[in-house]
Motif scaffolding. Sequence first.
Motif, short mmCIF file in Angstrom:
data_model
loop_
_atom_site.label_atom_id
_atom_site.label_comp_id
_atom_site.label_asym_id
_atom_site.label_seq_id
_atom_site.Cartn_x
_atom_site.Cartn_y
_atom_site.Cartn_z
N GLY A 24 28.72 21.67 28.58
CA GLY A 24 28.89 20.35 29.16
C GLY A 24 28.02 20.12 30.37
N MET A 25 28.08 18.88 30.83
CA MET A 25 27.34 18.47 32.01
C MET A 25 28.21 17.54 32.84
SD MET A 25 24.76 15.45 30.74
CE MET A 25 24.60 14.73 32.37
N ARG A 26 27.90 17.49 34.12
CA ARG A 26 28.57 16.56 35.03
C ARG A 26 27.51 15.86 35.85
NH1 ARG A 26 30.61 15.73 40.13
NH2 ARG A 26 32.69 14.82 40.18
N ARG A 69 31.24 10.35 33.96
CA ARG A 69 30.55 11.40 34.71
C ARG A 69 30.44 12.72 33.93
NH1 ARG A 69 29.52 11.65 40.17
NH2 ARG A 69 30.71 9.81 40.71
N GLU A 70 31.36 13.00 33.01
CA GLU A 70 31.43 14.31 32.37
C GLU A 70 31.33 14.20 30.85
OE1 GLU A 70 34.80 16.53 33.73
OE2 GLU A 70 34.37 16.07 35.82
N TYR A 71 30.49 15.06 30.28
CA TYR A 71 30.26 15.10 28.83
C TYR A 71 30.27 16.56 28.39
CZ TYR A 71 28.68 10.39 29.67
OH TYR A 71 28.62 9.07 30.06
N ALA A 72 30.80 16.81 27.20
CA ALA A 72 30.85 18.18 26.69
C ALA A 72 30.70 18.15 25.17
CB ALA A 72 32.14 18.86 27.08
N VAL A 73 30.34 19.30 24.63
CA VAL A 73 30.27 19.48 23.19
C VAL A 73 31.07 20.72 22.84
CG1 VAL A 73 28.79 19.75 21.16
CG2 VAL A 73 27.95 18.47 23.14
N ILE A 74 31.99 20.57 21.90
CA ILE A 74 32.73 21.69 21.34
C ILE A 74 31.98 22.09 20.07
CG2 ILE A 74 34.93 22.49 20.40
CD1 ILE A 74 36.19 20.03 21.89
N GLN A 75 31.62 23.36 19.98
CA GLN A 75 30.86 23.84 18.82
C GLN A 75 31.56 25.04 18.20
OE1 GLN A 75 26.85 24.75 20.06
NE2 GLN A 75 26.52 22.72 20.93
N ILE A 114 25.69 21.69 35.03
CA ILE A 114 25.92 22.06 33.65
C ILE A 114 26.81 23.30 33.60
CG2 ILE A 114 23.76 21.08 32.79
CD1 ILE A 114 22.74 24.00 32.61
N TRP A 115 27.46 23.50 32.48
CA TRP A 115 28.32 24.66 32.31
C TRP A 115 28.38 25.00 30.82
CZ3 TRP A 115 32.52 24.02 29.14
CH2 TRP A 115 32.90 22.71 28.86
N HIS A 116 28.72 26.25 30.54
CA HIS A 116 29.07 26.60 29.16
C HIS A 116 30.01 27.79 29.16
CE1 HIS A 116 25.72 29.69 29.08
NE2 HIS A 116 26.63 30.32 28.40
N GLU A 117 30.78 27.88 28.09
CA GLU A 117 31.70 28.98 27.87
C GLU A 117 31.60 29.38 26.40
OE1 GLU A 117 35.01 27.25 31.03
OE2 GLU A 117 35.52 27.34 28.92
N THR A 118 31.59 30.68 26.14
CA THR A 118 31.53 31.20 24.78
C THR A 118 32.76 32.05 24.53
OG1 THR A 118 29.12 31.30 24.95
CG2 THR A 118 30.14 32.51 23.13
N TYR A 119 33.42 31.80 23.41
CA TYR A 119 34.60 32.56 23.03
C TYR A 119 34.34 33.19 21.67
CZ TYR A 119 36.65 29.79 26.73
OH TYR A 119 36.91 29.20 27.94
N ALA A 120 34.29 34.51 21.62
CA ALA A 120 34.17 35.25 20.37
C ALA A 120 35.59 35.70 20.03
CB ALA A 120 33.23 36.42 20.52
#
Length: 165
Positions: A24-26, A69-75, A114-120
């Motif tokens: 996502g981004m802010r 202000r805030e946008y994200a993508v769930i993938q 910007i930010w990101h998180e990865t979950y395995a």
Amino acid sequence: MTSRVQQGRRTTGTDGGVTVFLIGMRINRFRALRRWLPVLTVMPRMLRELRADPAAGLLASRIVTSGPREYAVIQYWESTEKLLAYAADTGRTHRPAWAAFNRRARDGRGAVGIWHETYAVPAGAHESVYVDMPPYGLAAAHGSAPVGRQRDRAAQRLSAASSGA
């Protein structure tokens, strides 16, 4: 992907492992348009690129917003390895966009974050339920199946997933 509502209670169509990537981004300073607009517009290009190449490993995605202000993508990805391979590939949209963002960010004084998180998530460590929903989340990535008596509750779905049943 269909947007047709699937009636009744359903659960995801896989018991295997899942890779979930959130990015996502802010927008921190609206007036700094040239700092944040490229960030906002590159993600749809990346998603189109990935949808055009199913072998890349993206199974499903959804863009979400939390105000202006805030946008994200769930993938949802086939594997962590495919996600990382896409991110590092200099011939794809992501790597050059990341380099350009870093160049702009040095001069942007925090105009965009910007930010990101990865979950395995290993097999057996996830469950899902969808009631009167179109394919969504993991169901959009892996399909769905009706919830049967043996999988009526979340604990049962987790137990069945961890046992491989």
